[in-house]
Enzyme design. Structure first.
Site, PDB file in Angstrom:
ATOM      1  N   SER A 188       0.828  -1.198   0.000  1.00  0.00           N
ATOM      2  CA  SER A 188       0.000   0.000   0.000  1.00  0.00           C
ATOM      3  C   SER A 188       0.870   1.259   0.000  1.00  0.00           C
ATOM      4  CB  SER A 188      -0.982  -0.032   1.177  1.00  0.00           C
ATOM      5  OG  SER A 188      -1.991   0.946   1.030  1.00  0.00           O
ATOM      6  N   ASP A 283     -10.336  -3.824  -4.047  1.00  0.00           N
ATOM      7  CA  ASP A 283      -9.429  -2.754  -3.654  1.00  0.00           C
ATOM      8  C   ASP A 283      -9.553  -1.587  -4.627  1.00  0.00           C
ATOM      9  OD1 ASP A 283      -7.326  -1.147  -2.877  1.00  0.00           O
ATOM     10  OD2 ASP A 283      -5.788  -2.687  -3.095  1.00  0.00           O
ATOM     11  N   HIS A 313      -7.778  -5.398   0.013  1.00  0.00           N
ATOM     12  CA  HIS A 313      -6.620  -4.570   0.359  1.00  0.00           C
ATOM     13  C   HIS A 313      -6.187  -4.872   1.799  1.00  0.00           C
ATOM     14  CE1 HIS A 313      -4.155  -0.911  -0.263  1.00  0.00           C
ATOM     15  NE2 HIS A 313      -4.260  -0.806   1.049  1.00  0.00           N
TER      16      HIS A 313
END
Length: 345
Positions: A188, A283, A313
């Site tokens: 991320s 996501d 995610h």
């Protein structure tokens, strides 16, 4: 709280149909994909809590740590974990060093950055995954506890990660690895940092990382691609949560198209390190990772891509509660191990 964790994990062992029944009675489907039943169960339970955008950063951090406690995996055996202070100009950056018992002395250090939108996350949120990486690859892993916003807005955290990467590369012998070379990775926002660092090093005329591992990376914070709409309400990262992260992370007046915020905006990606790019199906950032992979390939950079369609995610932090997430993390680590072997041959 330990009792709650025990109960939650026992429930997550139930067959998929039972979990779906307890989480709304119908499978969650978006964009032609079906969400893993365990993620659906966790998301349904989490929907009863306030949304991150309603919280202060401090409360958001506590919630992230709680999710890690509830659903994170156990660290791998056979990996020695040592706290470490990483020296940087005018500050010390905390970190953790992971060394596997079966370490290959020729395998470069991997410097890893955790998720969290630049606002939440910690060494704990990627702890189990770092042990998986160390064991599978046979390399030391240096996890970096960079500064968080809004107390320290961009580029503070990014600058910490760049400083930590350079220090790790130049002092890799401290971890039993070759000096002067290191891989870089993150998930991320950590993937955002890893991608930017490869570009920063190219701009500075420094050697590229041995490899870049980009797991559901944020590569364009101006992004309006289809996944930002299709998965706008996905768990645990919604489009609103991403906007909340950026409102805390990016200083007022900063250009969101700056390549040190949005590495996708770089006009040329040639000459960057070989990459492994991973995305999750549920996501908002799915398109960002895939498109960055495609641009790397188009620029002549070797890049391997995987999308885990049924996962959400942040799945690297759910390895204790979602078997498919654990399997994905081990497959990613095996992909990295194979890339190491090929590059060291």
């Amino acid at each position: 709280m330990s009792l709650q964790r025990t109960i939650a994990r026992l429930l997550l062992k139930l067959p998929d149909p039972f979990l779906v029944t307890m989480a709304g009675g119908k499978k969650v489907e978006m964009g032609g994909r079906t969400l893993d039943a365990r993620f659906q169960f966790i998301a349904n339970a989490a929907s009863k809590a306030p949304a991150p955008v309603e919280l202060t950063p401090a409360v958001g951090r506590a919630g992230t740590e709680m999710l890690t406690f509830m659903f994170g995996g156990k660290p791998e055996t056979g990996v020695t974990v040592t706290p470490i202070d990483i020296p940087a100009e005018g500050r010390v950056i905390p970190g953790r060093a992971y060394r596997p018992a079966s370490q290959n002395p020729k395998a470069p250090l991997l410097v890893f950055f955790h998720f969290g939108g630049g606002v939440v996350g910690s060494l704990e949120t990627c702890h189990a995954f770092c042990t998986i990486l160390a064991n599978a690859i046979g390399c030391p892993v240096l996890s970096v506890d960079y500064r968080l916003a809004p107390e320290h807005q961009w580029p503070s955290g990014l600058d910490d990660c760049l400083a930590a990467y350079r220090w790790g590369r130049d002092n890799a012998a401290h971890f039993g690895a070759p000096t002067g070379v290191a891989a870089v990775g993150g998930d991320s926002m950590g993937g955002n940092f890893a991608a930017i660092i490869a570009q920063d090093l190219r701009a500075a005329g420094e050697p590229q990382p041995f490899l870049q591992l980009l797991i559901y990376p944020a590569t364009d914070i101006t992004d309006r691609s289809p996944s930002m709409t299709t998965y706008a309400q996905a768990f645990p990262l919604t489009a609103d949560t991403m906007a909340w992260f950026m409102a805390n992370y990016v200083p007022e007046g900063a250009d969101h198209s700056d390549v040190r915020l949005s590495p996708m905006k770089a006009k040329d990606l040639s000459g960057l390190a070989p990459a492994i790019v991973v995305t999750a199906g549920f996501d908002p950032l799915d398109d960002q990772g895939r498109l960055y992979h495609e641009r790397l390939e188009a620029a002549g950079v070797p890049s391997k891509y995987r999308c885990y369609d049924s996962l959400a995610h942040g799945f690297t932090t759910f390895t204790g509660g979602v078997p498919a997430a654990d399997a994905a993390c081990r497959q990613i680590a095996d992909d990295v191990a194979r890339a190491y072997t090929a590059r060291l041959a």
